[in-house]
Design an enzyme around this catalytic site. Structure first.
Site, mmCIF file in Angstrom:
data_model
loop_
_atom_site.group_PDB
_atom_site.id
_atom_site.type_symbol
_atom_site.label_atom_id
_atom_site.label_comp_id
_atom_site.label_asym_id
_atom_site.label_seq_id
_atom_site.Cartn_x
_atom_site.Cartn_y
_atom_site.Cartn_z
ATOM 1 C CE LYS A 157 -18.320 -10.618 -46.074
ATOM 2 N NZ LYS A 157 -17.230 -10.818 -45.118
ATOM 3 C CG ASN A 158 -16.789 -7.003 -45.153
ATOM 4 O OD1 ASN A 158 -17.101 -8.067 -44.607
ATOM 5 N ND2 ASN A 158 -16.015 -6.957 -46.224
ATOM 6 N NE ARG A 185 -9.099 -12.143 -40.689
ATOM 7 C CZ ARG A 185 -8.037 -12.751 -40.197
ATOM 8 N NH1 ARG A 185 -8.043 -14.041 -40.004
ATOM 9 N NH2 ARG A 185 -6.976 -12.077 -39.885
ATOM 10 C CB CYS A 221 -12.354 -16.282 -46.815
ATOM 11 S SG CYS A 221 -14.113 -16.421 -47.097
ATOM 12 N NE ARG A 246 -8.234 -12.418 -44.166
ATOM 13 C CZ ARG A 246 -9.551 -12.451 -44.311
ATOM 14 N NH1 ARG A 246 -10.174 -13.582 -44.453
ATOM 15 N NH2 ARG A 246 -10.256 -11.334 -44.308
ATOM 16 N N PRO A 247 -2.376 -11.754 -40.895
ATOM 17 C CG PRO A 247 -0.364 -10.579 -41.061
ATOM 18 C CD PRO A 247 -1.392 -11.306 -41.880
ATOM 19 C CG ASP A 259 1.174 -7.227 -37.861
ATOM 20 O OD1 ASP A 259 0.371 -7.814 -38.616
ATOM 21 O OD2 ASP A 259 1.927 -6.324 -38.261
ATOM 22 C CD GLN A 260 0.482 -2.849 -38.616
ATOM 23 O OE1 GLN A 260 0.413 -1.654 -38.356
ATOM 24 N NE2 GLN A 260 1.603 -3.536 -38.484
ATOM 25 C CG ASP A 273 -13.641 -8.098 -50.499
ATOM 26 O OD1 ASP A 273 -12.668 -8.840 -50.306
ATOM 27 O OD2 ASP A 273 -14.172 -7.425 -49.598
ATOM 28 C CB ILE A 290 -5.343 -6.783 -50.707
ATOM 29 C CG1 ILE A 290 -5.595 -5.475 -51.480
ATOM 30 C CG2 ILE A 290 -5.742 -6.643 -49.251
ATOM 31 C CD1 ILE A 290 -4.979 -4.230 -50.915
ATOM 32 N NE ARG A 348 -17.543 -18.461 -43.928
ATOM 33 C CZ ARG A 348 -16.257 -18.765 -43.812
ATOM 34 N NH1 ARG A 348 -15.350 -18.032 -44.407
ATOM 35 N NH2 ARG A 348 -15.898 -19.789 -43.095
HETATM 36 N N1 EPU Z 1 -2.638 -7.116 -42.526
HETATM 37 C C1 EPU Z 1 -1.487 -7.238 -41.813
HETATM 38 N N2 EPU Z 1 -1.549 -7.042 -40.451
HETATM 39 C C2 EPU Z 1 -2.702 -6.714 -39.821
HETATM 40 C C3 EPU Z 1 -3.887 -6.582 -40.566
HETATM 41 C C4 EPU Z 1 -3.813 -6.780 -41.930
HETATM 42 O O1 EPU Z 1 -0.419 -7.536 -42.352
HETATM 43 O O2 EPU Z 1 -2.674 -6.561 -38.605
HETATM 44 C C5 EPU Z 1 -2.598 -7.322 -43.981
HETATM 45 C C6 EPU Z 1 -3.501 -8.461 -44.449
HETATM 46 O O3 EPU Z 1 -2.863 -9.722 -44.363
HETATM 47 C C7 EPU Z 1 -3.797 -8.048 -45.864
HETATM 48 C C8 EPU Z 1 -3.854 -6.520 -45.787
HETATM 49 O O4 EPU Z 1 -3.133 -6.175 -44.599
HETATM 50 O O5 EPU Z 1 -2.722 -8.431 -46.680
HETATM 51 C C9 EPU Z 1 -5.225 -5.917 -45.719
HETATM 52 O O6 EPU Z 1 -5.986 -6.591 -44.724
HETATM 53 P P1 EPU Z 1 -7.223 -5.918 -43.988
HETATM 54 O O7 EPU Z 1 -6.913 -5.873 -42.534
HETATM 55 O O8 EPU Z 1 -7.583 -4.655 -44.663
HETATM 56 O O9 EPU Z 1 -8.337 -7.001 -44.236
HETATM 57 P P2 EPU Z 1 -9.350 -7.646 -43.212
HETATM 58 O O10 EPU Z 1 -9.769 -6.640 -42.197
HETATM 59 O O11 EPU Z 1 -8.855 -8.956 -42.739
HETATM 60 C C10 EPU Z 1 -11.464 -6.886 -44.536
HETATM 61 C C11 EPU Z 1 -12.677 -7.571 -45.086
HETATM 62 C C12 EPU Z 1 -12.260 -8.428 -46.271
HETATM 63 C C13 EPU Z 1 -11.613 -7.544 -47.330
HETATM 64 C C14 EPU Z 1 -10.447 -6.777 -46.708
HETATM 65 C C15 EPU Z 1 -9.811 -5.786 -47.662
HETATM 66 C C16 EPU Z 1 -14.072 -7.848 -43.142
HETATM 67 C C17 EPU Z 1 -14.650 -8.746 -42.137
HETATM 68 N N3 EPU Z 1 -13.258 -8.399 -44.045
HETATM 69 O O12 EPU Z 1 -10.580 -7.934 -44.150
HETATM 70 O O13 EPU Z 1 -13.447 -8.976 -46.789
HETATM 71 O O14 EPU Z 1 -11.136 -8.336 -48.377
HETATM 72 O O15 EPU Z 1 -10.892 -6.056 -45.550
HETATM 73 O O16 EPU Z 1 -10.738 -4.885 -48.123
HETATM 74 O O17 EPU Z 1 -14.361 -6.660 -43.173
HETATM 75 C C18 EPU Z 1 -14.707 -10.552 -47.970
HETATM 76 O O18 EPU Z 1 -15.690 -9.843 -47.699
HETATM 77 O O19 EPU Z 1 -14.744 -11.510 -48.782
HETATM 78 C C19 EPU Z 1 -13.438 -10.237 -47.339
HETATM 79 C C20 EPU Z 1 -12.419 -11.078 -47.318
#
Ligand code: EPU
Length: 423
Positions: free
Chosen positions: A24-25, A96, A120, A125-126, A128-129, A307, A329, A399
């Site tokens: 998926k991802n 997302r 989800c 889930r900001p 900013d990065q 996950d 996380i 999903r």
């Molecule tokens: N974070 C920040 N700022 C940012 C980005 C992230 O503070 O700009 C924080 C997040 O709030 C979190 C941490 O950094 O606390 C890690 O977030 P990450 O950006 O790695 O997660 P994501 O990209 O939103 C993806 C997967 C998620 C999976 C996470 C961690 C996709 C579409 N989603 O989310 O998948 O849990 O990486 O591995 O790739 C799922 O499949 O159920 C799922 C939620």
């Protein structure tokens, strides 16, 4: 509200062979990356899941021609007629990964106007990065609450992520893929899907080096040519099936997976007393005796994936002894355990730590899924429990898991849908 519920009669060990679908991802990243290309691309091994369908709607709305054949697991995307850099909120809030439209459209047009992403509800889930990375690569970015606008010539640059982010790393790679100069990403995510996206970009003529390590170097390409690309199998689906096999005290061979992606889970299952054997592209999981409690702390890859924390902690409710699960996380990923208290689980939750006191038996009860992996965790809970478990809001599961009910039924599970009468 979903129009049906899932009914599971538990207590049946899963036995037999199953297979893993495409990731998926990784699919959502690779599908988004086709927008960067100057020619049509063919993607193979895509899973037929809700998130893929939402992305098709978004790409079509942008003017791309998408031919999707779910039975063949193949999609052709012709991005040549993409004629807008705007994606409205009504589309982006459906998932997302819609945030990848920012990186992809910036990479293609040097301009993007994209609604805030949904997905989800597992924490704040900001983004900013992501925005910091776009700025470093050349964009001027405005965060307007409901939408993000970004504009500028992508010239490349250095990004040091303040924390490891999968989405931020992937978005930066998309924005940098056609930049005039070089981009270096430090403290980058190392997940298998980051590597898969790098391989796809390289197959189109980009030069991405170092994916899979914490430093990724991208040399932008002026033009990207069409490619035929097969996405990797889903690491989280593999793990969910492994846990389901172990949790039901079953014996299952999971084919079409990549065992090296599963090492953190395999190590924990072995520690619990589960027998796990790796083959080239298959894993056999069987339970030969009772499960011992173990402690889990979620981490970025190659640590224990957040996950899989939810399915794993569901299984631990019946292990012998106390398990401590620390979720590092996301802030809000224990809702499935609260639901499972109704099934007899003994759990204390304190912020991002869950203390699970294993019980010998769970019993069926009505429970509600609150997100994708919570849904998967509740399915595992239902498979373990005595009696009938009713899962409400099972649509979340669609999903991210392809044909999960059929796959479980083929292994002997008693799982079926029933329409809700009162909606
Ligand atoms: N974070 C920040 N700022 C940012 C980005 C992230 O503070 O700009 C924080 C997040 O709030 C979190 C941490 O950094 O606390 C890690 O977030 P990450 O950006 O790695 O997660 P994501 O990209 O939103 C993806 C997967 C998620 C999976 C996470 C961690 C996709 C579409 N989603 O989310 O998948 O849990 O990486 O591995 O790739 C799922 O499949 O159920 C799922 C939620």
């Amino acid at each position: 509200m979903d129009s049906y519920k899932l009914l599971i009669t538990g207590g049946i060990p899963l036995v037999g062979e199953t297979y893993v679908s495409g990731g998926k991802n990784t699919s959502v990243a690779v599908i988004s990356a086709t927008l960067l290309c100057d020619e049509p691309c063919v993607l193979e091994n895509l899973p037929d899941i809700e998130d893929v369908h939402v992305l098709i709607d978004i790409l079509t709305g942008l003017g791309a021609k998408v031919d999707y054949q779910p039975e063949a697991k193949r999609m052709t995307v012709d991005p040549r007629n993409v004629n807008t850099f705007r994606v409205p909120y009504r589309q982006t809030q459906r998932m997302r990964a819609s945030y990848y439209m920012l990186g992809a459209l910036l990479g293609r047009f040097g301009q993007a106007e994209v609604g805030y992403p949904g997905g989800c509800s597992i924490g704040a889930r900001p983004v900013d990065q992501h925005l910091k990375a776009f700025r470093a690569i050349g964009a001027e970015v405005k965060d307007r609450g409901a939408k993000i606008t970004a504009k500028g010539k992508m010239v490349g640059g250095s990004v040091v992520f303040d924390r490891i982010t999968v989405g931020g790393t992937i978005n930066a790679m998309l924005a940098a893929a056609r930049a005039e100069g070089n981009t270096t990403l430090y403290n980058a995510a190392r997940e298998p899907h980051v590597v898969d996206l790098a391989n796809f970009l390289n197959s189109m003529g980009c030069r991405v080096k170092g994916a899979g390590t914490d430093t990724i170097r991208i040399t932008g390409a002026k033009k990207l040519h069409g490619s035929v690309y097969t996405v990797i199998p889903d690491q989280i689906e593999t793990g969910t099936l492994m846990i389901a096999a172990a949790a039901t005290r079953g014996d299952v061979v999971i084919r079409g997976c990549i065992p090296t992606h599963m090492e953190s889970l395999t190590a924990k299952l072995l520690e619990m007393g589960v027998a796990v054997s790796d083959m080239d592209d298959a894993i056999r999981v069987r339970t030969v005796r009772g499960h011992r409690a173990v402690n889990i702390k979620t981490q970025e890859y190659p640590g224990f994936p957040t996950d899989l924390q939810q399915p794993m902690s569901a299984m631990l409710t019946r292990a012998s002894g106390d398990s401590v699960v620390i979720e590092t996380i996301f802030e809000s990923r224990f809702k499935h355990l609260m639901e499972m208290r109704r099934m007899g689980a003994q759990v204390q939750i304190l912020d991002q730590t869950a203390i699970i006191q294993g019980v010998p038996e769970l019993y069926g009860a009505p429970v509600t899924a609150t997100d994708l992996r919570a849904g998967a965790a509740l399915v595992i809970a239902g498979l373990m429990a005595n009696g009938v478990t009713e899962i409400y809001e099972p649509g979340y599961i669609e999903r991210g898991y392809e044909h999960i009910e059929e796959k479980l039924r083929a292994l002997g599970a008693d799982i079926r849908r029933e329409p809700l009468e009162d909606i």
